[in-house]
Motif scaffolding. Structure first.
Motif, short mmCIF file in Angstrom:
data_model
loop_
_atom_site.label_atom_id
_atom_site.label_comp_id
_atom_site.label_asym_id
_atom_site.label_seq_id
_atom_site.Cartn_x
_atom_site.Cartn_y
_atom_site.Cartn_z
N ALA A 251 0.80 -1.23 0.00
CA ALA A 251 0.00 0.00 0.00
C ALA A 251 0.83 1.27 0.00
CB ALA A 251 -0.93 0.01 1.21
N LEU A 252 1.96 1.25 0.68
CA LEU A 252 2.71 2.48 0.90
C LEU A 252 4.05 2.53 0.19
CD1 LEU A 252 2.06 2.92 4.74
CD2 LEU A 252 0.57 3.48 2.81
N GLY A 253 4.59 1.39 -0.16
CA GLY A 253 5.92 1.35 -0.74
C GLY A 253 5.96 1.85 -2.17
N ARG A 254 7.11 2.38 -2.55
CA ARG A 254 7.36 2.81 -3.91
C ARG A 254 8.65 2.15 -4.42
NH1 ARG A 254 2.80 3.86 -3.59
NH2 ARG A 254 1.69 5.75 -4.22
N SER A 255 9.11 2.54 -5.57
CA SER A 255 10.23 1.85 -6.20
C SER A 255 11.56 2.12 -5.49
CB SER A 255 10.34 2.24 -7.67
OG SER A 255 10.49 3.65 -7.81
N TRP A 256 11.66 3.23 -4.77
CA TRP A 256 12.91 3.56 -4.07
C TRP A 256 12.68 3.56 -2.57
CZ3 TRP A 256 14.85 7.25 -0.70
CH2 TRP A 256 16.26 7.30 -0.58
N TRP A 257 13.62 2.95 -1.84
CA TRP A 257 13.63 2.96 -0.38
C TRP A 257 15.00 3.44 0.09
CZ3 TRP A 257 9.68 1.57 3.02
CH2 TRP A 257 8.56 0.96 2.45
N GLY A 258 15.01 4.19 1.18
CA GLY A 258 16.27 4.60 1.78
C GLY A 258 16.11 4.74 3.28
N ARG A 259 17.21 4.64 3.97
CA ARG A 259 17.17 4.82 5.42
C ARG A 259 18.33 5.68 5.87
NH1 ARG A 259 19.86 0.34 9.15
NH2 ARG A 259 21.71 -0.16 7.92
N CYS A 260 18.15 6.29 7.06
CA CYS A 260 19.22 7.07 7.66
C CYS A 260 19.70 6.33 8.90
CB CYS A 260 18.72 8.47 8.02
SG CYS A 260 20.06 9.62 8.46
N THR A 261 20.99 6.25 9.09
CA THR A 261 21.58 5.57 10.23
C THR A 261 21.84 6.57 11.36
OG1 THR A 261 23.89 5.93 9.65
CG2 THR A 261 22.75 4.08 8.57
N PRO A 262 22.13 6.08 12.56
CA PRO A 262 22.47 7.00 13.66
C PRO A 262 23.68 7.88 13.36
CG PRO A 262 21.94 4.83 14.52
CD PRO A 262 22.03 4.69 13.02
N GLN A 263 24.51 7.49 12.41
CA GLN A 263 25.67 8.30 12.02
C GLN A 263 25.30 9.34 10.97
OE1 GLN A 263 25.85 4.76 12.11
NE2 GLN A 263 26.54 5.01 14.23
N LEU B 254 13.86 -4.18 7.60
CA LEU B 254 13.86 -3.05 8.52
C LEU B 254 12.48 -2.82 9.13
CD1 LEU B 254 16.20 -0.40 6.88
CD2 LEU B 254 16.60 -1.75 8.92
N LEU B 255 11.44 -3.06 8.37
CA LEU B 255 10.09 -2.95 8.94
C LEU B 255 9.90 -3.97 10.05
CD1 LEU B 255 8.00 -2.40 5.68
CD2 LEU B 255 8.30 -0.74 7.55
N ARG B 256 10.54 -5.12 9.93
CA ARG B 256 10.46 -6.14 10.97
C ARG B 256 11.31 -5.78 12.18
NH1 ARG B 256 11.59 -9.36 6.18
NH2 ARG B 256 9.65 -10.32 5.41
N SER B 257 12.44 -5.11 11.93
CA SER B 257 13.36 -4.76 13.02
C SER B 257 14.21 -3.57 12.58
CB SER B 257 14.27 -5.95 13.36
OG SER B 257 15.19 -5.61 14.37
N PRO B 258 13.87 -2.36 13.05
CA PRO B 258 14.55 -1.15 12.56
C PRO B 258 15.89 -0.87 13.23
CG PRO B 258 12.83 -0.54 14.09
CD PRO B 258 12.74 -2.03 13.93
N ALA B 259 16.73 -1.89 13.34
CA ALA B 259 18.03 -1.71 13.99
C ALA B 259 18.86 -0.70 13.21
CB ALA B 259 18.75 -3.05 14.06
N ARG B 260 19.52 0.19 13.95
CA ARG B 260 20.43 1.19 13.37
C ARG B 260 19.73 2.04 12.32
NH1 ARG B 260 23.93 -0.41 10.28
NH2 ARG B 260 25.32 1.37 10.52
N THR B 261 18.46 2.34 12.53
CA THR B 261 17.72 3.16 11.58
C THR B 261 17.01 4.28 12.31
OG1 THR B 261 17.39 1.27 10.09
CG2 THR B 261 15.89 3.15 9.84
N THR B 262 17.23 5.50 11.90
CA THR B 262 16.54 6.65 12.50
C THR B 262 15.40 7.16 11.63
OG1 THR B 262 18.19 8.14 11.55
CG2 THR B 262 18.55 7.38 13.82
N LEU B 263 15.39 6.78 10.35
CA LEU B 263 14.34 7.20 9.44
C LEU B 263 14.32 6.24 8.27
CD1 LEU B 263 12.43 9.75 9.58
CD2 LEU B 263 13.79 10.69 7.71
N LEU B 264 13.11 5.91 7.79
CA LEU B 264 12.93 5.06 6.62
C LEU B 264 12.05 5.82 5.64
CD1 LEU B 264 13.34 2.21 5.31
CD2 LEU B 264 11.25 1.52 6.50
#
Length: 232
Positions: free
Chosen positions: A88-100, A114-124
């Protein structure tokens, strides 16, 4: 109660007022007492105060009742939410930001993980095309209402911006979009059955208290649920 099903709750606010001068109004009442107003000396630009563009907001929470665990990512069957979200929400490009503050492009299977476990992710983030790195890092790791203007700018490029939200035993997901999401996500829930999980949809404004946020702890075995709670 070993046979008690897991519960997923989808809170929606469409449209939502993204006010930069108020504390974050996350529907998860567990942490409301920890929030404070903006620090002294913090000013908000006038153009931010006058920016009334609509945003559309959602929050996915969950409880693994048999294991007495709270958090969307504690559900026994992540199929209850991962395929619907991707559909429903996904598009062709995905990116994430790490704590660094590093932005990484993702393959779709990495986004699922990452949706199952957002380890080391501050934004998706998901979008139709790669999103400008600086727009992502301007929002990552901050409460949405503290960076309201930057979030609106990010939503000019991104389709959906996901914020991982710590829960008691895992994580929930909050998310924002510049376009309505509720109907698409509800349709995706119905298209992806989840026999082990009961899934409920309700407006955020009806769930602002802790007892209403946790209605599944006490209300599922009581009389019929209020009309504003829909099971899908």
């Amino acid at each position: 109660m070993p046979n008690r099903p897991d519960v997923l709750k989808y809170f929606h606010e469409e449209p939502a007022l993204l006010e930069p001068v108020t504390p974050d109004a996350n529907p998860d009442a567990r942490r409301r007492a920890d929030r404070s107003d903006l620090p002294e000396g913090v000013s908000v630009p006038l153009e931010d105060l006058l920016d009334t563009r609509d945003v559309y907001r959602g929050y996915l929470a969950g409880t693994h009742h048999a294991g007495d665990a709270v958090g969307l990512t504690t559900l026994r069957a992540d199929a209850a939410y991962v395929p619907p979200v991707m559909t429903a929400l996904g598009r062709s490009w995905w990116g994430r930001c790490t704590p660094q503050n590093t932005v990484e492009a993702l393959r779709s299977e990495q986004a699922r993980d990452l949706l199952r476990s957002p380890a080391r992710t501050t934004l998706l983030v998901t979008a139709d095309a790669p999103v400008d790195t600086e727009r992502i890092t301007a929002v990552a790791g901050r409460a949405p209402r503290r960076v309201a203007a930057a979030l609106r700018t990010l939503l000019d490029e991104a389709h959906v911006v996901f914020f991982p939200e710590p829960a008691h035993d895992g994580h929930d997901w909050g998310f924002f979009s510049a376009s309505p999401l509720r109907d698409r996500l509800v349709d995706a829930f119905r298209a992806h059955p989840a026999p082990e999980t009961r899934r409920f949809v309700l407006p955020y404004q009806k769930a602002r208290s802790e007892s209403k946020f946790y209605f599944d702890e006490w209300q599922l075995t009581a009389s019929p649920l209020p009309d504003y709670i829909e099971e899908v």
